[in-house]
Design a protein around this motif. Structure first.
Motif, PDB file in Angstrom:
ATOM      1  N   TRP A  91      31.135 -49.983  24.179  1.00 22.01           N
ATOM      2  CA  TRP A  91      30.609 -50.927  23.262  1.00 22.01           C
ATOM      3  C   TRP A  91      31.516 -51.290  22.264  1.00 22.01           C
ATOM      4  O   TRP A  91      32.680 -50.811  21.876  1.00 22.01           O
ATOM      5  CB  TRP A  91      29.819 -50.151  22.636  1.00 22.01           C
ATOM      6  N   GLU A 101      25.976 -52.373  21.712  1.00 18.67           N
ATOM      7  CA  GLU A 101      26.277 -51.730  20.318  1.00 18.67           C
ATOM      8  C   GLU A 101      26.169 -50.282  21.026  1.00 18.67           C
ATOM      9  O   GLU A 101      25.573 -49.986  22.096  1.00 18.67           O
ATOM     10  CB  GLU A 101      25.176 -51.746  19.343  1.00 18.67           C
ATOM     11  N   HIS A 102      26.744 -49.155  20.303  1.00 21.14           N
ATOM     12  CA  HIS A 102      26.582 -47.915  20.744  1.00 21.14           C
ATOM     13  C   HIS A 102      24.903 -47.505  20.493  1.00 21.14           C
ATOM     14  O   HIS A 102      24.226 -47.896  19.828  1.00 21.14           O
ATOM     15  CB  HIS A 102      27.274 -46.898  19.684  1.00 21.14           C
TER      16      HIS A 102
END
Length: 88
Positions: free
Chosen positions: A68, A49-50
């Protein structure tokens, strides 16, 4: 343009707390570069994920391209990832 030949996948971390996983990722990438020294390959990390701008900036400043997921089948990435043509 350098070719990206070293990859690391971020290990799972609690949502919003990526510090330990990113430290492991950075260490793994630099270990690969040192051990396999493929003419100083580009480095890239595929995150789950970010992980926040602070950590994306850290990885970028270390010369690591970052990607991501964004949704089911779209990937986003850092400016360096765009430079390496890893994302649009």
């Amino acid at each position: 343009m350098r070719t990206v030949t070293s990859w690391s996948r971020q290990k799972s971390s609690p949502p919003g707390r990526p510090k330990d996983a990113l430290r492991a990722c950075i260490g793994q990438l630099f270990e690969y570069r040192h051990v396999y020294d493929d003419n100083n390959p580009g480095l890239a990390a595929a995150l789950s994920e970010h992980s926040g701008h602070t950590y994306i900036d850290l990885l970028t400043n270390l010369g690591i391209a970052v990607v991501w997921p964004h949704g089911a089948s779209i990937w986003q990435g850092s400016e360096l990832a765009r430079h390496f043509l890893l994302v649009d």
